[in-house]
Design a protein around this motif. Sequence first.
Motif, PDB file in Angstrom:
ATOM      1  N   ALA A 170       0.845  -1.191   0.000  1.00 54.64           N
ATOM      2  CA  ALA A 170       0.000   0.000   0.000  1.00 54.64           C
ATOM      3  C   ALA A 170       0.880   1.239   0.000  1.00 54.64           C
ATOM      4  O   ALA A 170       2.031   1.199   0.437  1.00 54.64           O
ATOM      5  N   TYR A 226       3.087   6.946  -2.664  1.00 58.51           N
ATOM      6  CA  TYR A 226       2.361   7.835  -1.747  1.00 58.51           C
ATOM      7  C   TYR A 226       1.217   8.473  -2.500  1.00 58.51           C
ATOM      8  O   TYR A 226       1.348   8.833  -3.681  1.00 58.51           O
ATOM      9  N   ASP A 227       0.086   8.609  -1.815  1.00 54.37           N
ATOM     10  CA  ASP A 227      -1.096   9.260  -2.378  1.00 54.37           C
ATOM     11  C   ASP A 227      -1.824   9.948  -1.237  1.00 54.37           C
ATOM     12  O   ASP A 227      -2.358   9.280  -0.341  1.00 54.37           O
ATOM     13  N   GLN A 247       2.000   5.591   4.632  1.00 55.63           N
ATOM     14  CA  GLN A 247       1.044   6.160   5.575  1.00 55.63           C
ATOM     15  C   GLN A 247       1.773   6.972   6.642  1.00 55.63           C
ATOM     16  O   GLN A 247       2.958   6.754   6.899  1.00 55.63           O
ATOM     17  N   ALA A 270      -4.588  11.292  -1.038  1.00 55.46           N
ATOM     18  CA  ALA A 270      -6.007  10.943  -0.950  1.00 55.46           C
ATOM     19  C   ALA A 270      -6.227   9.599  -0.265  1.00 55.46           C
ATOM     20  O   ALA A 270      -7.349   9.292   0.143  1.00 55.46           O
ATOM     21  N   ARG A 271      -5.185   8.796  -0.141  1.00 55.01           N
ATOM     22  CA  ARG A 271      -5.323   7.466   0.470  1.00 55.01           C
ATOM     23  C   ARG A 271      -4.729   7.401   1.867  1.00 55.01           C
ATOM     24  O   ARG A 271      -4.558   6.315   2.429  1.00 55.01           O
ATOM     25  N   VAL A 272      -4.420   8.555   2.418  1.00 54.64           N
ATOM     26  CA  VAL A 272      -3.848   8.612   3.755  1.00 54.64           C
ATOM     27  C   VAL A 272      -4.951   8.500   4.800  1.00 54.64           C
ATOM     28  O   VAL A 272      -6.028   9.098   4.654  1.00 54.64           O
ATOM     29  N   SER A 273      -4.685   7.744   5.836  1.00 58.34           N
ATOM     30  CA  SER A 273      -5.609   7.651   6.963  1.00 58.34           C
ATOM     31  C   SER A 273      -5.421   8.890   7.842  1.00 58.34           C
ATOM     32  O   SER A 273      -4.354   9.093   8.409  1.00 58.34           O
ATOM     33  N   THR A 288      -3.586   3.021 -11.493  1.00 62.31           N
ATOM     34  CA  THR A 288      -2.449   3.577 -10.762  1.00 62.31           C
ATOM     35  C   THR A 288      -1.362   2.543 -10.517  1.00 62.31           C
ATOM     36  O   THR A 288      -0.328   2.866  -9.933  1.00 62.31           O
ATOM     37  N   ARG A 327       0.791  12.944  -5.451  1.00 61.93           N
ATOM     38  CA  ARG A 327       1.230  11.551  -5.476  1.00 61.93           C
ATOM     39  C   ARG A 327       2.740  11.438  -5.701  1.00 61.93           C
ATOM     40  O   ARG A 327       3.352  12.288  -6.339  1.00 61.93           O
ATOM     41  N   ASP A 330      -2.291  15.818  -8.092  1.00 58.93           N
ATOM     42  CA  ASP A 330      -3.030  14.862  -7.262  1.00 58.93           C
ATOM     43  C   ASP A 330      -2.222  14.426  -6.042  1.00 58.93           C
ATOM     44  O   ASP A 330      -2.595  13.463  -5.361  1.00 58.93           O
TER      45      ASP A 330
END
Length: 384
Positions: free
Chosen positions: A30, A287-288, A33, A290-293, A221, A272, A270
């Motif tokens: 993934a 790294y993205d 994070q 938008a996908r970070v917790s 992606t 990334r 975006d």
Amino acid sequence: MDRRTVLRATVAGGAAAFSGSLWAGAAVAAPAQPGPSPYGALRSADANGIQLPAGFTSRVIARSRRTVTGTSYVWHDAPDGGACFTAGTGWIYVSNSEITPGGGASAVRFNADGTIASAYRILSGTNQNCAGGATPWGTWLSCEEVSRGYVYETYPQGGTAAVRRDAMGRFKHEAAACDPDRRVIYLTEDESNGCLYRFRPTNWGSLADGTLEVLVAGSATSGPVTWARVPDPSGADTLTRNQVSGAKRFNGGEGCWYADGTCWFTTKGDNRVWAYDAVNQRIDLAYDAARVSGSAPLTGVDNITGARSGDLFVAEDGGNMEICVITPDEIVAPFLRITGQSSSEICGPAFSPDGTRFYFSSQRGTSGSSSGGITYEVRGPFRS
């Protein structure tokens, strides 16, 4: 083998030499994070307005429109992309100037003890020189971030005139990264529908001629990719990014860094960080935002460089003026923060050849103007 092992690196002469497969197993990993920084929490701002971890210090190397300390050379406006090169017992830090007209690039030469020996111009009369990349043969590729811009090969040691490299294509160039294993140079394009390119020199070590290719893939992606030749690198009739059907689009290509088998590149539109696995010819997201917790620690994703430890250091254009570290353990955290300069951006991160000093610029400084640029050095216990 975990990523901490495979990302170990040594840095010399402006290029990185890694052992092992840099992106081994990452196709199923993934994106990074948030987590605790390996360097610890940031302290209060120092006298230069920079928040750093314990054990680190900063100093100002140069300011736009002022003479560089110990020299008679006036530092350029809007310092941008940069890199370091070995020079005798010392080293050189090269920096672009992102202004139009004028642009170009300058260099600061350091003695072995870190004192400044000289400063001088290595490229003049170009436009909007944004980022670029170091070559294994010791030159600096300075890229014009204008429509149908050029790449210029410059000589950090001085005494040799820069050369325009037409074969590398005409487009809104951003950054470059050399892959000595496949003998290609990756190039990013700062357009909202830009592409990732690679240039294949006819003879490695000479950029006089060669073949320009563009990455071709679907909209995913991650997954396998191919490369296709760009019919007309000059873009005379059709823009380079529109010449090949199926060319993959990237939202604002920015920084680019190669390390043993992987080309890391960033897209600001975006937020990334991408990884192109050159061994297996596939892309993945490192790294993205938008996908970070939770809250994303890294935004305004821009210039990127690598360290001896395998850590990636990513500078922000805006955001909260941080340089963040992405570790081989896929943790992203702030490494430093510049305070009082919210109208600026951080540019040109680069390590000295021995990995003990770290350089970067605040392009517009406290004034928010291109005439207010500041170039810094940070020293401290960097991981090895």
